[in-house]
Scaffold this active site. Sequence first.
Site, PDB file in Angstrom:
ATOM      1  N   LYS A 180       0.871  -1.176   0.000  1.00 35.73           N
ATOM      2  CA  LYS A 180       0.000   0.000   0.000  1.00 35.73           C
ATOM      3  C   LYS A 180       0.910   1.229   0.000  1.00 35.73           C
ATOM      4  O   LYS A 180       1.473   1.591   1.022  1.00 35.73           O
ATOM      5  CB  LYS A 180      -0.882   0.001   1.250  1.00 35.73           C
ATOM      6  CG  LYS A 180      -2.204   0.762   1.114  1.00 35.73           C
ATOM      7  CD  LYS A 180      -2.077   2.242   0.847  1.00 35.73           C
ATOM      8  CE  LYS A 180      -1.815   3.063   2.078  1.00 35.73           C
ATOM      9  NZ  LYS A 180      -1.674   4.504   1.790  1.00 35.73           N
ATOM     10  N   GLU A 255       9.894   1.219  10.629  1.00 36.06           N
ATOM     11  CA  GLU A 255      10.952   2.229  10.472  1.00 36.06           C
ATOM     12  C   GLU A 255      10.255   3.575  10.579  1.00 36.06           C
ATOM     13  O   GLU A 255       9.489   3.947   9.703  1.00 36.06           O
ATOM     14  CB  GLU A 255      11.636   2.021   9.121  1.00 36.06           C
ATOM     15  CG  GLU A 255      12.996   2.642   9.064  1.00 36.06           C
ATOM     16  CD  GLU A 255      12.932   4.013   8.473  1.00 36.06           C
ATOM     17  OE1 GLU A 255      12.739   4.978   9.265  1.00 36.06           O
ATOM     18  OE2 GLU A 255      13.086   4.126   7.251  1.00 36.06           O
ATOM     19  N   CYS A 289      14.182  10.151   6.490  1.00 36.57           N
ATOM     20  CA  CYS A 289      14.109   9.718   7.896  1.00 36.57           C
ATOM     21  C   CYS A 289      15.480   9.784   8.571  1.00 36.57           C
ATOM     22  O   CYS A 289      15.581  10.023   9.765  1.00 36.57           O
ATOM     23  CB  CYS A 289      13.544   8.316   7.980  1.00 36.57           C
ATOM     24  SG  CYS A 289      14.379   7.155   6.908  1.00 36.57           S
ATOM     25  N   GLU A 385      10.079  15.425  14.745  1.00 36.59           N
ATOM     26  CA  GLU A 385      10.555  15.240  13.378  1.00 36.59           C
ATOM     27  C   GLU A 385       9.814  16.201  12.455  1.00 36.59           C
ATOM     28  O   GLU A 385       8.620  16.060  12.226  1.00 36.59           O
ATOM     29  CB  GLU A 385      10.312  13.794  12.942  1.00 36.59           C
ATOM     30  CG  GLU A 385      11.007  13.441  11.654  1.00 36.59           C
ATOM     31  CD  GLU A 385      10.770  12.002  11.221  1.00 36.59           C
ATOM     32  OE1 GLU A 385       9.674  11.466  11.483  1.00 36.59           O
ATOM     33  OE2 GLU A 385      11.680  11.405  10.625  1.00 36.59           O
TER      34      GLU A 385
HETATM   35  P1  NAP Z   1       2.052   8.373   7.951  1.00 38.91           P
HETATM   36  O1  NAP Z   1       0.716   8.835   8.368  1.00 38.91           O
HETATM   37  O2  NAP Z   1       2.811   7.540   8.886  1.00 38.91           O
HETATM   38  O3  NAP Z   1       1.858   7.605   6.566  1.00 38.91           O
HETATM   39  C1  NAP Z   1       2.718   6.633   6.024  1.00 38.91           C
HETATM   40  C2  NAP Z   1       1.876   5.614   5.258  1.00 38.91           C
HETATM   41  O4  NAP Z   1       0.969   4.935   6.134  1.00 38.91           O
HETATM   42  C3  NAP Z   1       0.982   6.228   4.185  1.00 38.91           C
HETATM   43  O5  NAP Z   1       0.901   5.309   3.105  1.00 38.91           O
HETATM   44  C4  NAP Z   1      -0.344   6.355   4.926  1.00 38.91           C
HETATM   45  O6  NAP Z   1      -1.444   6.573   4.098  1.00 38.91           O
HETATM   46  C5  NAP Z   1      -0.369   5.048   5.658  1.00 38.91           C
HETATM   47  N1  NAP Z   1      -1.261   4.981   6.819  1.00 38.91           N
HETATM   48  C6  NAP Z   1      -1.729   6.002   7.594  1.00 38.91           C
HETATM   49  N2  NAP Z   1      -2.484   5.520   8.586  1.00 38.91           N
HETATM   50  C7  NAP Z   1      -2.504   4.171   8.461  1.00 38.91           C
HETATM   51  C8  NAP Z   1      -3.104   3.119   9.208  1.00 38.91           C
HETATM   52  N3  NAP Z   1      -3.817   3.345  10.309  1.00 38.91           N
HETATM   53  N4  NAP Z   1      -2.903   1.843   8.804  1.00 38.91           N
HETATM   54  C9  NAP Z   1      -2.158   1.590   7.717  1.00 38.91           C
HETATM   55  N5  NAP Z   1      -1.572   2.536   6.960  1.00 38.91           N
HETATM   56  C10 NAP Z   1      -1.734   3.820   7.332  1.00 38.91           C
HETATM   57  O7  NAP Z   1       2.951   9.567   7.538  1.00 38.91           O
HETATM   58  P2  NAP Z   1       2.468  10.947   6.867  1.00 38.91           P
HETATM   59  O8  NAP Z   1       1.210  11.466   7.482  1.00 38.91           O
HETATM   60  O9  NAP Z   1       2.458  10.787   5.405  1.00 38.91           O
HETATM   61  O10 NAP Z   1       3.641  11.881   7.341  1.00 38.91           O
HETATM   62  C11 NAP Z   1       3.633  12.388   8.658  1.00 38.91           C
HETATM   63  C12 NAP Z   1       4.990  12.378   9.264  1.00 38.91           C
HETATM   64  O11 NAP Z   1       5.518  11.061   9.239  1.00 38.91           O
HETATM   65  C13 NAP Z   1       6.035  13.180   8.518  1.00 38.91           C
HETATM   66  O12 NAP Z   1       5.994  14.532   8.777  1.00 38.91           O
HETATM   67  C14 NAP Z   1       7.289  12.506   9.025  1.00 38.91           C
HETATM   68  O13 NAP Z   1       7.643  13.031  10.271  1.00 38.91           O
HETATM   69  C15 NAP Z   1       6.905  11.083   9.180  1.00 38.91           C
HETATM   70  N6  NAP Z   1       7.372  10.260   8.063  1.00 38.91           N
HETATM   71  C16 NAP Z   1       8.443   9.463   8.285  1.00 38.91           C
HETATM   72  C17 NAP Z   1       8.927   8.699   7.247  1.00 38.91           C
HETATM   73  C18 NAP Z   1      10.107   7.799   7.408  1.00 38.91           C
HETATM   74  O14 NAP Z   1      10.751   7.491   6.427  1.00 38.91           O
HETATM   75  N7  NAP Z   1      10.394   7.309   8.578  1.00 38.91           N
HETATM   76  C19 NAP Z   1       8.339   8.755   5.993  1.00 38.91           C
HETATM   77  C20 NAP Z   1       7.218   9.568   5.827  1.00 38.91           C
HETATM   78  C21 NAP Z   1       6.744  10.306   6.873  1.00 38.91           C
HETATM   79  P3  NAP Z   1      -2.162   8.040   4.191  1.00 38.91           P
HETATM   80  O15 NAP Z   1      -1.120   9.027   3.869  1.00 38.91           O
HETATM   81  O16 NAP Z   1      -3.263   8.006   3.214  1.00 38.91           O
HETATM   82  O17 NAP Z   1      -2.667   8.218   5.602  1.00 38.91           O
END
Ligand code: NAP
Length: 492
Positions: A180, A255, A289, A385
């Site tokens: 996904k 991660e 990250c 972050e």
């Molecule tokens: P996120 O909410 O953690 O989303 C990452 C992935 O998970 C997306 O594909 C998201 O889809 C999906 N997702 C969200 N809720 C889920 C659930 N309950 N069950 C399964 N999958 C789910 O991250 P984001 O909102 O895009 O970004 C927010 C923050 O996350 C960033 O500002 C950053 O700090 C952090 N981040 C960290 C990394 C890393 O590499 N460690 C990468 C990206 C972001 P949807 O977007 O449709 O909710």
Amino acid sequence: MVQLDISFKERYSLFISGEQVPPSTDDYLPTYDPATGNSFAEIAIADSRDVDQAVTTARTAFESWRDVSPEKRGRIVHRIGRRIRDSADELAAIECKDQGKPMSQARSDIRGAWRYFEYYSGVADKLEGRSVPVGSDQVDYTFREPYGVSAQVTPWNFPGNLFARGVAPALVAGNTVVVKPAPQTTLSTLKLAELCSEAGLPDGAVNVVTGTGESAGQPLVSHPDIDTITFTGSVATGQSIMQHAADTVTPVTLELGGKNPAVVFPDAPLDQTAESIATAIFTNAGQVCSAADRLLVHEDIHDRLVDRIVSIVDEYEIGPGNADPDMGPLASAEHRDRVLEYIAVGKEAGAKPITGGNVPDRPGYFVEPTIFTDVQNEMRIAQEEIFGPVLSVISFRDEKAALSIANDTKYGLTAGIFTNDITRAHRLARYLEAGNVYVNKWFGDTTQTPFGGYKSSGIGREKGLEALDSYLQTKNVAIDISADGSGTLPGA
Ligand code: NAP
Ligand code: MG
């Protein structure tokens, strides 16, 4: 640099059992070009019905994929790597348009993607078990077996690269996969799944359900017929996934990002270090990250180092990814707003923005590269972050203070030491609470090296041979070979 003009379809379907399948919802979401803010295609919104179909398909494919000979499995995985390599220009162009990153960084991501398949392909026929010496009455050996169906949820910062990071080791170990991707950056994942099929991967071994976390992610990670979960993204989502995984006792590999300190001592070569730090925070507009988002610098060189970094950044060309600038836009409007909010929070707390801090006068989701000095480690901009082009600079007096500031965060993904003192480098490498420590460089992790977090930064390791532990479980087989039968009691 050769630029490839690729055409995009108006609408993209799901990818299930080797075919493009329309979503049950009949609903689609726009995907945007972050450099302009214009929508250029639509992606399908899957729901639990599509997820169920994808998982069922993956389950069926698993029954035969697990028994494909290791030699053949390795060869197919290697061919996937080759197909990605042959399509690298197109994939980089997709990433550049859909995610917004500079072309040379997109190319580097895609190089990483085919490298994962190439690297893991050679492991397929080396997943050996052990023979355990337990005495003359019993032959005892272990197998390393695949879990079954691997659910993988990826974020929007390195979509194609992270697809490969999880899918290559999963497949080589004999699992099948349902991915996904993030809704902002779905297109490279769909292309990669197609390439897997074209390389001869059996239908159903890799499936892609697109849409939001709520529509597709949540049903996927809580599906009763998945056997292991790999997630990259935020701590909050990781925690929620872990809670759901508890219901079905499904193992998770997480991660979850970092707040990574780069610790610079006065004996570090100044120009070289300044270049390293600028790259370490502003690559992919800070949406990495493992980025160095906290710079801990010894007070004796604070001003000189900061001046040098500022002079590098002030020369940055900012623009759309396909012009291959130094820095591109952020991946979405929503994320740009989140980064701007953090910049406001930093100013309010008394940190000093010595460069950047604003939105350039152009369309798209751009934010200037921003450097804050006078940061205290308890400020939110030093603890949370931001995931954007924002560097928080903190001054320290001695090694002990540096170590204590470096470790004073809930995260523990990466950390860096810049010094010419080899003793100090080894000492700090030991005590820094991070899964990956870099000395006199940044982004030192490669395809071959294990990567993952301490503390809230995650569970398990990606990359390298250690990643295989997320995709293999051990079975022990005990065979009685005594002449007269030798029953034993449990725990003996
Ligand atoms: P996120 O909410 O953690 O989303 C990452 C992935 O998970 C997306 O594909 C998201 O889809 C999906 N997702 C969200 N809720 C889920 C659930 N309950 N069950 C399964 N999958 C789910 O991250 P984001 O909102 O895009 O970004 C927010 C923050 O996350 C960033 O500002 C950053 O700090 C952090 N981040 C960290 C990394 C890393 O590499 N460690 C990468 C990206 C972001 P949807 O977007 O449709 O909710
Ligand atoms: Mg997009």
